[in-house]
Design an enzyme around this catalytic site. Structure first.
Site, mmCIF file in Angstrom:
data_model
loop_
_atom_site.group_PDB
_atom_site.id
_atom_site.type_symbol
_atom_site.label_atom_id
_atom_site.label_comp_id
_atom_site.label_asym_id
_atom_site.label_seq_id
_atom_site.Cartn_x
_atom_site.Cartn_y
_atom_site.Cartn_z
ATOM 1 N N LEU A 162 0.892 -1.314 -0.182
ATOM 2 C CA LEU A 162 -0.030 -0.230 0.003
ATOM 3 C C LEU A 162 1.179 0.988 0.193
ATOM 4 O O LEU A 162 2.419 0.718 0.827
ATOM 5 C CB LEU A 162 -1.124 0.045 1.021
ATOM 6 C CG LEU A 162 -2.639 -0.773 1.441
ATOM 7 C CD1 LEU A 162 -2.982 -0.923 2.240
ATOM 8 C CD2 LEU A 162 -3.260 -1.327 -0.179
ATOM 9 N N ASP A 163 0.617 2.162 -0.553
ATOM 10 C CA ASP A 163 1.379 3.888 -0.675
ATOM 11 C C ASP A 163 1.285 3.821 0.954
ATOM 12 O O ASP A 163 0.912 3.881 1.867
ATOM 13 C CB ASP A 163 0.537 4.935 -2.044
ATOM 14 C CG ASP A 163 0.723 4.426 -2.887
ATOM 15 O OD1 ASP A 163 1.931 3.460 -4.040
ATOM 16 O OD2 ASP A 163 -0.442 4.686 -4.012
ATOM 17 N N LYS A 164 2.734 4.625 1.542
ATOM 18 C CA LYS A 164 2.920 5.000 2.088
ATOM 19 C C LYS A 164 1.352 5.905 3.016
ATOM 20 O O LYS A 164 1.247 5.769 4.410
ATOM 21 C CB LYS A 164 4.175 6.422 2.362
ATOM 22 C CG LYS A 164 3.992 7.034 3.722
ATOM 23 C CD LYS A 164 5.004 8.604 3.451
ATOM 24 C CE LYS A 164 5.355 8.766 4.463
ATOM 25 N NZ LYS A 164 6.565 10.303 4.364
ATOM 26 N N THR A 166 -2.145 5.654 1.830
ATOM 27 C CA THR A 166 -3.185 4.757 2.403
ATOM 28 C C THR A 166 -2.881 4.040 3.159
ATOM 29 O O THR A 166 -2.372 2.750 3.620
ATOM 30 C CB THR A 166 -2.960 4.432 0.633
ATOM 31 O OG1 THR A 166 -2.631 4.429 -0.597
ATOM 32 C CG2 THR A 166 -4.370 3.084 0.747
ATOM 33 N N ARG A 263 -6.546 5.429 -7.904
ATOM 34 C CA ARG A 263 -6.437 7.025 -8.016
ATOM 35 C C ARG A 263 -6.115 6.861 -9.573
ATOM 36 O O ARG A 263 -6.733 8.231 -10.086
ATOM 37 C CB ARG A 263 -5.037 7.101 -7.890
ATOM 38 C CG ARG A 263 -4.628 6.834 -5.513
ATOM 39 C CD ARG A 263 -3.312 6.728 -5.445
ATOM 40 N NE ARG A 263 -3.052 7.974 -5.222
ATOM 41 C CZ ARG A 263 -1.873 8.066 -5.158
ATOM 42 N NH1 ARG A 263 -0.592 7.059 -4.789
ATOM 43 N NH2 ARG A 263 -1.113 9.425 -5.040
#
Length: 343
Positions: A162-164, A166, A263
């Protein structure tokens, strides 16, 4: 005999979309016919002579190598002629991340795997700019001797990211067999993933499908974009809440797993995620109609309003069907309360 074509895409630092690293240089190469069937790590070590095979293996396992816009995490992947390989390279960090006592919200744990609710702001892998305080450091501290080793090294097996900024459900392997099984499930998209996103605008249809190939934005390698030549991508959405015409809470289900897929797709469809610094609206930072308190809630969010709410999969060892849910974090709930009160 055909020669490998190698290109350094940038000699300046770039933020690499799709990973947890802060900065990197892009290296790109095309697989020649005579390299067909070679191991990815071995071939890249021959192409990029300044990088050792061990270093490249580490980059691959950290998810910092892509083939035709698809993240590859297996060093033993067998390459095919014509594939375009991109390596996000950055100075090495400590080879052995230190275990750290960092609070984790554990949703499930057994001898083979652990499922956690990752908070927004936590980086997954140690990297320049984030050498510690990461999920890997936290898992090493939490799991301790229960990690039997991935590839002969006592460390957690990260099979997805997961992105930082998110939040939400993530699974990590504690054993080699679980790591291999989970990697197969994710590669074959044999998993259930549900995300909740607060977005600008309100789709007319209560549910629908966003379909569009995703690849690197040719004008900005830090971004992804819907474009010809990208990889097929499909996102299902359902409107969970409407806040007038200003904003909506969407439930998104992934049928594919491209970098930044939700996104990118939502922005492409005209409903960018609130707070998204890369794909969001720059002219309109706030949903229309928010009062001062509501605007404060959005500013306090300080990230894209995206949360991995559900993760379901077959246990890679027992075969049991597992499904985990993580409630919306407080920062997103605060924005929803503000929208309820003023929009």
């Amino acid at each position: 005999m055909p020669r490998t074509t190698t290109t350094i895409l940038s000699t300046r630092k770039l933020g690499w979309s799709g990973s947890d690293i802060d900065e990197s240089d892009w290296l790109e190469t095309e697989i020649p016919p005579d390299a067909a069937g070679a191991r990815l790590d071995r071939h890249l070590s021959q192409v990029f002579g300044d990088l050792s095979r061990t270093r490249l293996k580490s980059l691959i396992e950290q998810g910092k190598v892509e083939i035709d816009d698809r993240t590859i995490t297996e060093p033993s992947y067998r390459v095919k002629p014509g594939e375009r390989v991109m390596v996000a390279w950055e100075p090495a960090v400590e080879a052995d991340p230190e275990p750290q006592t960092i609070p984790l919200t554990v949703l499930y744990e057994d001898a083979d795997l652990i499922v956690i609710d990752k908070p927004a702001g936590m980086v997954v892998h140690p990297a320049p700019g984030n050498p510690d305080g990461t999920l890997v450091n936290a898992l090493l501290g939490h799991c301790g001797d229960s990690l039997s080793g991935i590839g002969g090294v006592r460390r957690p097996g990260i099979v997805h990211r997961l992105d930082k900024d998110t939040s939400g459900v993530m699974v990590a392997a504690k054993t080699d067999r679980a790591h291999q099984g989970l990697a197969t499930l994710f590669a074959e998209h044999d998993i259930e993933r549900v995300y909740m996103a607060l977005v600008f605008g309100a789709p007319i249809r209560p549910r629908g499908v966003i379909e569009g190939p995703i690849g690197r934005d040719p004008k900005d390698r830090k971004r992804m974009a819907v474009r010809d030549g990208g990889k097929a991508a499909l996102t299902h959405y359902r409107v969970a809440r409407r806040f007038g015409a200003a904003a909506s809470l969407l439930e998104c289900r992934l049928e594919t797993g491209r970098t930044h897929q939700i996104r990118v797709h939502l922005a492409h469809a005209g409903y960018p995620v609130i707070g998204d610094p890369v794909y969001g609206r720059r002219r309109q930072a706030m949903p229309k109609g928010l009062d001062a308190a509501g605007q404060d809630a959005v500013r306090a969010l300080g990230r894209q309003a995206l949360h991995a709410a559900v993760l379901g999969f077959r246990h890679p060892v027992s075969g049991e069907t597992l499904r985990f849910e993580a409630p919306l974090p407080e920062d997103m709930r605060a924005v929803i309360r503000a929208l309820d009160n003023t929009v």
